[in-house]
Write a protein that holds these residues in place. Structure first.
Motif, mmCIF file in Angstrom:
data_model
loop_
_atom_site.group_PDB
_atom_site.id
_atom_site.type_symbol
_atom_site.label_atom_id
_atom_site.label_comp_id
_atom_site.label_asym_id
_atom_site.label_seq_id
_atom_site.Cartn_x
_atom_site.Cartn_y
_atom_site.Cartn_z
ATOM 1 N N LEU A 216 18.483 -33.351 -67.468
ATOM 2 C CA LEU A 216 19.826 -33.782 -67.871
ATOM 3 C C LEU A 216 20.641 -34.301 -66.696
ATOM 4 O O LEU A 216 21.484 -35.183 -66.863
ATOM 5 C CB LEU A 216 20.571 -32.635 -68.545
ATOM 6 C CG LEU A 216 20.019 -32.221 -69.905
ATOM 7 C CD1 LEU A 216 20.737 -30.988 -70.406
ATOM 8 C CD2 LEU A 216 20.136 -33.358 -70.898
ATOM 9 N N ASN A 217 20.396 -33.780 -65.496
ATOM 10 C CA ASN A 217 21.137 -34.261 -64.334
ATOM 11 C C ASN A 217 20.913 -35.756 -64.138
ATOM 12 O O ASN A 217 21.860 -36.504 -63.872
ATOM 13 C CB ASN A 217 20.731 -33.496 -63.062
ATOM 14 C CG ASN A 217 21.176 -32.062 -63.087
ATOM 15 O OD1 ASN A 217 21.961 -31.643 -63.929
ATOM 16 N ND2 ASN A 217 20.669 -31.288 -62.142
ATOM 17 N N THR A 218 19.676 -36.211 -64.274
ATOM 18 C CA THR A 218 19.366 -37.624 -64.136
ATOM 19 C C THR A 218 19.998 -38.436 -65.260
ATOM 20 O O THR A 218 20.598 -39.487 -65.031
ATOM 21 C CB THR A 218 17.840 -37.843 -64.111
ATOM 22 O OG1 THR A 218 17.310 -37.159 -62.973
ATOM 23 C CG2 THR A 218 17.492 -39.313 -64.020
ATOM 24 N N LEU A 219 19.865 -37.941 -66.484
ATOM 25 C CA LEU A 219 20.436 -38.640 -67.630
ATOM 26 C C LEU A 219 21.942 -38.809 -67.494
ATOM 27 O O LEU A 219 22.490 -39.895 -67.662
ATOM 28 C CB LEU A 219 20.096 -37.888 -68.918
ATOM 29 C CG LEU A 219 20.722 -38.418 -70.208
ATOM 30 C CD1 LEU A 219 20.161 -39.785 -70.541
ATOM 31 C CD2 LEU A 219 20.471 -37.461 -71.345
ATOM 32 N N LEU A 220 22.637 -37.727 -67.170
ATOM 33 C CA LEU A 220 24.098 -37.770 -67.064
ATOM 34 C C LEU A 220 24.543 -38.641 -65.893
ATOM 35 O O LEU A 220 25.544 -39.364 -65.993
ATOM 36 C CB LEU A 220 24.665 -36.350 -66.961
ATOM 37 C CG LEU A 220 24.426 -35.484 -68.196
ATOM 38 C CD1 LEU A 220 24.912 -34.066 -67.952
ATOM 39 C CD2 LEU A 220 25.086 -36.085 -69.426
ATOM 40 N N ALA A 221 23.812 -38.604 -64.783
ATOM 41 C CA ALA A 221 24.145 -39.453 -63.637
ATOM 42 C C ALA A 221 23.965 -40.924 -63.995
ATOM 43 O O ALA A 221 24.800 -41.774 -63.623
ATOM 44 C CB ALA A 221 23.281 -39.092 -62.437
ATOM 45 N N ALA A 222 22.930 -41.240 -64.728
ATOM 46 C CA ALA A 222 22.660 -42.624 -65.114
ATOM 47 C C ALA A 222 23.714 -43.146 -66.090
ATOM 48 O O ALA A 222 24.082 -44.319 -66.046
ATOM 49 C CB ALA A 222 21.264 -42.738 -65.720
ATOM 50 N N LEU A 223 24.175 -42.278 -66.971
ATOM 51 C CA LEU A 223 25.176 -42.686 -67.952
ATOM 52 C C LEU A 223 26.581 -42.747 -67.382
ATOM 53 O O LEU A 223 27.477 -43.300 -67.997
ATOM 54 C CB LEU A 223 25.133 -41.749 -69.168
ATOM 55 C CG LEU A 223 23.830 -41.759 -69.958
ATOM 56 C CD1 LEU A 223 23.881 -40.737 -71.078
ATOM 57 C CD2 LEU A 223 23.537 -43.155 -70.510
ATOM 58 N N GLY A 224 26.737 -42.138 -66.179
ATOM 59 C CA GLY A 224 28.000 -42.191 -65.461
ATOM 60 C C GLY A 224 29.073 -41.402 -66.062
ATOM 61 O O GLY A 224 30.190 -41.476 -66.036
#
Length: 92
Positions: free
Chosen positions: A84-92
């Motif tokens: 989720l850290n990657t997903l949330l970072a990518a979605l900004g």
């Protein structure tokens, strides 16, 4: 599964399972994700809907363990790469 594929995968019928521990789950999660902490997963497998699964946690480490557990029960499972850290970072 990569972060940018998750929305389409869920739209096409895959179920998202969030296996973070309760303290992390209390900080919020993804809409439409079923929250089952990894420590409860074995006891709650019967609650997981039939069909393909995507398993996630904060970084992907616990999700790999959860995926193995689910595969041992005959489930088709993919892991959210980077969590989720990657997903949330990518979605900004």
């Amino acid at each position: 599964v990569q972060w940018h594929e998750v929305v389409d995968a869920v739209k096409s019928g895959e179920h998202l399972i969030d296996v973070r521990p309760p303290i992390e789950l209390s900080m919020g999660g993804l809409p439409n994700a079923m929250a089952i902490p990894i420590d409860e997963l074995r006891d709650r497998i019967s609650e997981i809907p039939e069909g393909d699964l995507i398993v996630c946690d904060a970084t992907g480490a616990k999700a790999l363990v959860a995926a193995r557990m689910l595969e041992q029960h005959g489930r088709n499972v993919r892991v959210l790469d980077g969590g989720l850290n990657t997903l949330l970072a990518a979605l900004g």
